[in-house]
Structure formats: C-alpha cells, structure tokens
Design a protein around this motif. Structure first.
Motif, mmCIF file in Angstrom:
data_model
loop_
_atom_site.group_PDB
_atom_site.id
_atom_site.type_symbol
_atom_site.label_atom_id
_atom_site.label_comp_id
_atom_site.label_asym_id
_atom_site.label_seq_id
_atom_site.Cartn_x
_atom_site.Cartn_y
_atom_site.Cartn_z
ATOM 1 N N ASN A 2 0.839 -1.190 0.000
ATOM 2 C CA ASN A 2 0.000 0.000 0.000
ATOM 3 C C ASN A 2 0.881 1.250 0.000
ATOM 4 O OD1 ASN A 2 -2.636 -1.355 0.338
ATOM 5 N ND2 ASN A 2 -1.766 -1.972 2.304
ATOM 6 N N TYR A 4 0.660 5.361 0.505
ATOM 7 C CA TYR A 4 -0.227 6.373 1.066
ATOM 8 C C TYR A 4 0.323 7.781 0.847
ATOM 9 C CZ TYR A 4 -2.686 2.633 3.532
ATOM 10 O OH TYR A 4 -3.404 1.509 3.834
ATOM 11 N N GLU A 11 -4.935 6.694 0.648
ATOM 12 C CA GLU A 11 -4.222 5.682 -0.140
ATOM 13 C C GLU A 11 -4.035 6.151 -1.569
ATOM 14 O OE1 GLU A 11 -6.006 1.841 -1.695
ATOM 15 O OE2 GLU A 11 -4.850 1.105 0.024
#
Length: 365
Positions: A2, A4, A11
């Motif tokens: 992920n 961010y 995100e």
C-alpha cells in the motif's frame, strides 16, 4: 503493498503479489519490491510495472540495494544462494550490467554510495567487507572487520561524501573504514628504519600464499565505537551535523546514540548524546547532559563539547541533482519539471488507484 499520501493520510495505490514482500527500495525514479524468488520494478511516477525479474536465487531475507541516484538507478541483488555473487541491474535501461564474484560465502549486506558509483558488500561470515566500482565491478577496497569470530552484519552504509564506510553487527563494536583516494604514484618516503622494514614486509608478502598475503594487505578500521550492549540488531548512519561528521546508532531496545567522528585521526569515537525513542524525554534529557567527553584534549573531545542546537542553514538538505558528481551531465528527462513538492496535490506523486493488484487496470480518481 500500500502506498499512502503522507499528508492527507489517503491511499494512493495498492498492489498484491504472489508471495510475501521481504523488502522495498525506492528512489525518485524507481520502486523495487523484492520477494523471495522474484523482483518487481515499478516506475514511481505512475506506479506502472516495468519489469519482473523471475527465478532469482532464494533470497529469504529480501537482500537488495537500490542506488538513490535516480540518474542510474542501479539495483544489486544476490546471484547465488551458496556463494557471494552479486547481480548488478540497471533500473533505467532494465538490463543486467554485470555480475560480481564478491565473496566465497552467501551475501549478508549490500549498499551503494550516494552517487551509485560504488557498491559495498559483506558475506554471512562478516569478516571481510569489499567495495567495488560501478558499473564495471572492479574491486577498489578490501577491509577486514575481524578475524576471531563470525558475525551477522546488520548495517552497512556510506557517508554522503563516500569518504567513510560504516559496518555494524550483532557484536558490541561498530567499525568505520576510510576510503582513501587510490593513486598509482606515491611520494618517496624518507629513508628511515620503519620505512625499510615496511618495504621488506611488503616484499615478503609476494612469497606467501595468496590467502595469507591478501589478508595482510587488507585495511583495518579507521575508527571504532564500542557499544554497551551486544547481540541486538542496530542500524547506523553517517551524517554531517553542524558541519561535523557524526555517527548515529539506533538499537533495537529503542535508543539512539550520537557519536563524534574524528575525520583526521579516527580512533575511538566520542559519545556526545543519547536519546530514548520509547521512554520519557525529560529523563533522557538529563542523561544527555551527564554524557561528557573524556579529559584528553583531542580533536574529537573538543568538537564534542559544541552542543548548540543545529541550525537549519548548516544541516544537510535534499539535493535536487540526485547526488550527481561535479560536472556530470544528467539528461533532462530524468528530472521533474521544477522542484518536487510532495505536499502539492497536482505534482508528485499522482493519485492513482491500482485495485486488485493488476497494473494494467489502473483507475484514475
């Protein structure tokens, strides 16, 4: 994986991979994801998957290194699970540059200098550290960390000016090596007894076995730090604070130690500050004031007593040239248009959602 937006807390994108992610490396041009038997290279501007290196030798620790100089984006990773072979990969051209037979045993640590022109490596034995030129792969330096015992190298890092190389392990000693400039012609030494003995010793190494003579020619540590603990993982960094070289050591028990490094004479580094990253700030502030340099008036002891607050004008900042050498020409397409402002929503990085781990199915928000 992920990604961010650090300011908005939103995100940017996410990717899914076939097995556990062991390490991630990135610079302004590339993002590298290392799995146990494969490596994924993304373009950091839009997170597009550029290259997948499959069937790499088993790499259970995710060992790899990426040059922070985006002008070359060299990637180094193990080429064998049983020997110390290094594969050097060009992250910009997406081609293998060379392979380097660095050590006899498996690799334990890899690191580039700030310009991507040097690569340092250590094996699982942890006794010898070697430095190679990039992209040619020629051996430039060979340092001996120790002889009595094998250790696990936990941190290997260059200083920003590539003058020093620091290595720490699971022992209580941190070693700092000095990368002297290599010259073919040396000034003639005055005819002294020690000079004659040195020449005789150098000549004698030519008649010894290669392994013995090579060990005699290995350089020892220029400076050392002896920690109060051993057996714990730690991470080191060489930085310039208030125009003075400092060694920063962070240990797994939550402490940050700051040492002064004497760039002329080396020797034992002087502890000047200690911070607790987990406990009370006030308690650690008192401990900092209790840390005093030794009485002998050496260079290290003198500069260690300068405890003024670092000013932003003297602290090293971010370099827009990507760590390029003086006079080096970098193609214009390697740079973003104007300074990179991470808090600018219209600039870097772009807001792209990559749902489901399919690089080709990106949706713009």
């Amino acid at each position: 994986m992920n990604v961010y937006h650090f300011k908005k807390g939103t995100e940017i994108c996410n990717y899914s991979y076939s097995s556990n992610i062991l390490s991630i490396r990135l610079n302004r041009q590339r993002l590298v994801v290392c799995l146990e038997e494969s490596i994924y290279i993304h373009n950091i501007k839009d997170m597009k998957l550029l290259k997948t290196i499959l069937d790499t030798p088993p790499n259970t620790t995710g060992l790899c290194a990426l040059s922070i100089n985006h002008a070359n984006s060299y990637l180094a990773y193990p080429g064998s699970a049983t020997s110390g072979e290094i594969v050097l990969y060009d992250g910009n051209t997406l081609k293998t540059s060379c392979t380097i037979p660095a050590h006899d045993g498996p690799l334990a640590a890899l690191t580039f200098n700030s310009t991507g022109s040097k690569l340092a490596s250590a094996s699982e034995k942890g006794t010898v550290i070697r430095v190679f030129s990039i992209p040619g792969g020629q051996k430039l330096y060979e340092f001996r960390r120790g002889m009595k015992r094998y250790v696990n190298i936990s941190s290997l890092v260059f200083s920003m000016d590539s003058q020093f190389l620091c290595a720490s392990s699971n022992t209580e000693t941190v070693h700092i090596f000095k990368l002297e400039h290599l010259t073919d012609s040396r000034p003639e030494e005055p005819p002294t007894w020690s000079g004659y003995m040195g020449k005789m010793f150098q000549a004698a190494t030519n008649y010894l076995p290669a392994q013995v003579s090579g060990m005699m020619n290995q350089d020892r540590a220029f400076a050392t730090v002896r920690l109060n603990i051993s057996g714990q993982r730690n991470i080191c960094a060489l930085s310039t604070i208030q125009k003075l070289p400092r060694l920063l050591v962070t240990t797994s028990d939550g402490h940050l130690y700051i040492y002064n490094l004497d760039p002329q004479d080396g020797g034992e580094c002087v502890l000047i500050k200690k911070h607790s990253l987990l406990g009370s700030g006030k308690m650690e502030e008192n401990k900092e004031n209790d840390v005093q340099p030794p009485l002998p008036q050496s260079y290290a002891a003198t500069v260690a007593r300068q405890s003024t607050v670092p000013s932003t004008s003297t602290m090293p900042g971010y370099s827009e040239d990507g760590g390029a050498l003086r006079g080096e020409v970098i193609p214009e397409h390697e740079f973003a248009t104007g300074p990179v402002c991470l808090d600018d929503e219209n600039e870097f990085p772009p807001i792209i959602l990559c749902r489901g781990g399919q690089p080709g199915k990106a949706k713009r928000s």
